[in-house]
Design a protein around this motif. Structure first.
Motif, short mmCIF file in Angstrom:
data_model
loop_
_atom_site.label_atom_id
_atom_site.label_comp_id
_atom_site.label_asym_id
_atom_site.label_seq_id
_atom_site.Cartn_x
_atom_site.Cartn_y
_atom_site.Cartn_z
N GLN A 19 -7.23 10.70 -4.37
CA GLN A 19 -5.79 10.57 -4.14
C GLN A 19 -5.30 9.28 -4.78
O GLN A 19 -5.96 8.24 -4.67
CB GLN A 19 -5.47 10.51 -2.65
CG GLN A 19 -5.88 11.75 -1.89
CD GLN A 19 -5.45 11.67 -0.44
OE1 GLN A 19 -4.26 11.66 -0.16
NE2 GLN A 19 -6.41 11.59 0.46
N VAL A 20 -4.13 9.35 -5.44
CA VAL A 20 -3.51 8.16 -6.03
C VAL A 20 -2.04 8.15 -5.64
O VAL A 20 -1.31 9.10 -5.91
CB VAL A 20 -3.63 8.15 -7.57
CG1 VAL A 20 -2.96 6.91 -8.15
CG2 VAL A 20 -5.09 8.21 -8.01
N LYS A 21 -1.63 7.07 -4.98
CA LYS A 21 -0.23 6.88 -4.60
C LYS A 21 0.35 5.79 -5.49
O LYS A 21 -0.23 4.70 -5.61
CB LYS A 21 -0.13 6.47 -3.13
CG LYS A 21 1.28 6.19 -2.66
CD LYS A 21 1.26 5.72 -1.20
CE LYS A 21 2.60 5.21 -0.75
NZ LYS A 21 2.51 4.60 0.59
N ILE A 22 1.48 6.08 -6.11
CA ILE A 22 2.13 5.14 -7.01
C ILE A 22 3.50 4.80 -6.42
O ILE A 22 4.31 5.69 -6.15
CB ILE A 22 2.31 5.73 -8.42
CG1 ILE A 22 0.94 6.06 -9.02
CG2 ILE A 22 3.06 4.77 -9.33
CD1 ILE A 22 0.68 7.51 -9.19
N THR A 23 3.77 3.51 -6.22
CA THR A 23 5.05 3.05 -5.71
C THR A 23 5.72 2.20 -6.77
O THR A 23 5.13 1.24 -7.27
CB THR A 23 4.86 2.20 -4.43
OG1 THR A 23 4.15 2.98 -3.46
CG2 THR A 23 6.20 1.78 -3.85
N ASN A 24 6.95 2.57 -7.12
CA ASN A 24 7.74 1.80 -8.07
C ASN A 24 8.25 0.55 -7.37
O ASN A 24 8.95 0.64 -6.37
CB ASN A 24 8.90 2.64 -8.60
CG ASN A 24 9.67 1.98 -9.71
OD1 ASN A 24 9.47 0.80 -10.00
ND2 ASN A 24 10.56 2.72 -10.34
N LEU A 25 7.89 -0.63 -7.88
CA LEU A 25 8.28 -1.88 -7.23
C LEU A 25 9.60 -2.45 -7.75
O LEU A 25 10.07 -3.48 -7.27
CB LEU A 25 7.18 -2.93 -7.42
CG LEU A 25 5.84 -2.58 -6.77
CD1 LEU A 25 4.81 -3.68 -7.07
CD2 LEU A 25 5.98 -2.37 -5.28
N ALA A 26 10.23 -1.78 -8.72
CA ALA A 26 11.50 -2.26 -9.26
C ALA A 26 12.53 -2.35 -8.15
O ALA A 26 12.76 -1.41 -7.40
CB ALA A 26 12.00 -1.33 -10.36
N GLY A 27 13.14 -3.52 -8.00
CA GLY A 27 14.18 -3.70 -7.01
C GLY A 27 13.69 -3.94 -5.61
O GLY A 27 14.48 -4.08 -4.68
N VAL A 28 12.36 -3.96 -5.40
CA VAL A 28 11.81 -4.21 -4.06
C VAL A 28 11.43 -5.68 -3.99
O VAL A 28 10.64 -6.17 -4.79
CB VAL A 28 10.57 -3.32 -3.80
CG1 VAL A 28 9.96 -3.66 -2.46
CG2 VAL A 28 10.96 -1.86 -3.87
#
Length: 188
Positions: A177-186
């Motif tokens: 399993q691979v979870k990708i979270t976009n960190l732009a703006g966080v």
């Protein structure tokens, strides 16, 4: 949902607006967090596959969710491609009776491309019916699109189920399993 000063509101499929009260330098609002999940999914009762001794690439064949089109996978290529941006990549993969094992995030299908390693894990390759997981996380900041792979270094090869033992639950079998979270703006 509102509780303990935290408010979560639905912002659409697989997204949320989270408001945390300010004060003391913390708090703020993270809006429309973009998250994707890709996995190795097999039909019920199908084991994860044969493990080999040494490094090998793990299969990724299914996008579970990716509302914002952050990632693409291509049939026959077990890597995943991210568009340019800043991401947190979290991964996990099982090993059944392989003794010592460890996963890694790589920019190629070979160990030479490793950018981060997961935790070291162990299960008894000769007796106990133990399945353990190696998992990891890494922050990447790509100026251009980049392909990544999950590699797994396993001490002892095992036919058919070394890459994970099926649950036989009547549901799909999920392995890597691979979870990708976009960190732009966080802001963290």
């Amino acid at each position: 949902f509102t509780g303990a000063g935290v408010t979560v509101t639905d912002a659409g499929s697989n997204q949320a607006n989270i408001t945390i009260p300010g004060g003391g330098g913390g708090g703020g609002t993270a809006q429309n967090q973009q998250v994707a999940l890709v996995v190795d999914q097999k039909a019920t009762t199908i084991d994860g596959g044969t493990s080999t001794a040494g490094w090998q690439e793990r299969t990724l064949n299914t996008e579970v969710y990716d509302e914002n089109e952050l990632v693409t996978i291509t049939a026959g290529d077990d890597g995943f491609n991210l568009v340019a941006g800043e991401y947190l990549i979290e991964w996990s993969a099982p090993c059944f009776r392989g003794n010592r094992h460890q996963t890694a995030l790589s920019t190629s299908t070979a160990a030479a491309g490793i950018v981060a390693v997961g935790n070291t894990a162990f299960n008894d390759g000769s007796g106990d019916e133990a399945q353990t997981f190696s998992s990891g996380s890494w922050r990447v900041d790509n100026n251009v699109a980049q392909t990544y792979h999950i590699l797994h270094n396993i001490q002892t090869a095992r036919a058919d189920d070394g890459l994970g033992l099926a649950s036989d639950s009547g549901q799909a079998e999920i392995y890597t399993q691979v979870k990708i979270t976009n960190l732009a703006g966080v802001n963290v």
